[in-house]
Design an enzyme around this catalytic site. Structure first.
Site, PDB file in Angstrom:
ATOM      1  CG  ASP A  13      -1.786   1.193   1.346  1.00  0.00           C
ATOM      2  OD1 ASP A  13      -2.523   1.479   0.391  1.00  0.00           O
ATOM      3  OD2 ASP A  13      -1.736   1.871   2.390  1.00  0.00           O
ATOM      4  CD  GLU A  85      -3.298  -2.428  -0.935  1.00  0.00           C
ATOM      5  OE1 GLU A  85      -3.804  -1.307  -1.067  1.00  0.00           O
ATOM      6  OE2 GLU A  85      -3.358  -3.079   0.129  1.00  0.00           O
TER       7      GLU A  85
END
Length: 192
Positions: A13, A85
């Protein structure tokens, strides 16, 4: 192992956020902070990560139990976004920022050309803007309420620390608050 995945998601992220931020910073030199933030949010949210995963057929590669696959779990957009991610983090850990950047820019290419900006309502947008600057939450107060009971007109002021208040007018208190936030954002040039 679920814990490993979540740790990778956490890192992925951040890596994704940096790559997308840098791309937007260079690609849109005329955009202000507000516009860049809105584009960034649209490009790093779960749905965008899942869309980027579709580019490489990620849903077919996710390893899950047969019971979950029977339930179509591998096609769950949230799971797919999370896995994407984690994949960004794995590429970053394995090869560093350059390979991670190349991967992200390739998978996000279509999204970068046409980012779907979710337009937040003015009150939410203003609240996020003040919180990002460590300012107190905006205060709304009714300045006046006029007109007959069945057709009132509210005037509401919004106050943000260090700025003059802005007023909004509408037929309900909530709509007048929205209008006040909108007027504030326009006046301060935060959101066009």
């Amino acid at each position: 192992h679920k814990g490993d995945y979540q740790r990778l998601e956490f890192l992925g992220d951040r890596v994704l956020g940096l790559i997308i931020s840098e791309y937007l910073f260079r690609a849109f030199p005329a955009h202000g902070e507000g516009e860049l933030t809105a584009l960034h949010s649209a490009l790093v949210r779960g749905e965008a990560c899942a869309d980027a995963g579709d580019v490489i057929g990620l849903s077919d590669l996710v390893i899950i139990g047969t019971g979950e696959r029977a339930k179509g779990m591998n096609l769950n957009r949230t799971v797919l976004g999370d896995v994407m991610e984690a994949l960004v983090a794995a590429i970053y850990l394995d090869g560093g920022l350059e390979p991670a950047r190349a991967f992200v820019l390739r998978c996000w290419d279509g999204l970068l050309k046409q980012p779907k900006v979710a337009v937040k309502d003015p009150k939410t947008f203003l609240q996020e803007w003040v919180l990002a600057r460590a300012l107190p939450i905006p205060a709304y107060r009714v300045v006046s309420r006029e007109g007959p009971e069945h057709e009132p007109v509210f005037v509401v002021a919004v106050e943000v620390k260090g700025k003059p208040p802005a007023e909004g007018t509408a037929k309900s208190k909530r709509a007048a608050e929205m209008d006040a936030a909108e007027q504030f954002l326009k006046r301060e040039g935060i959101r066009p």
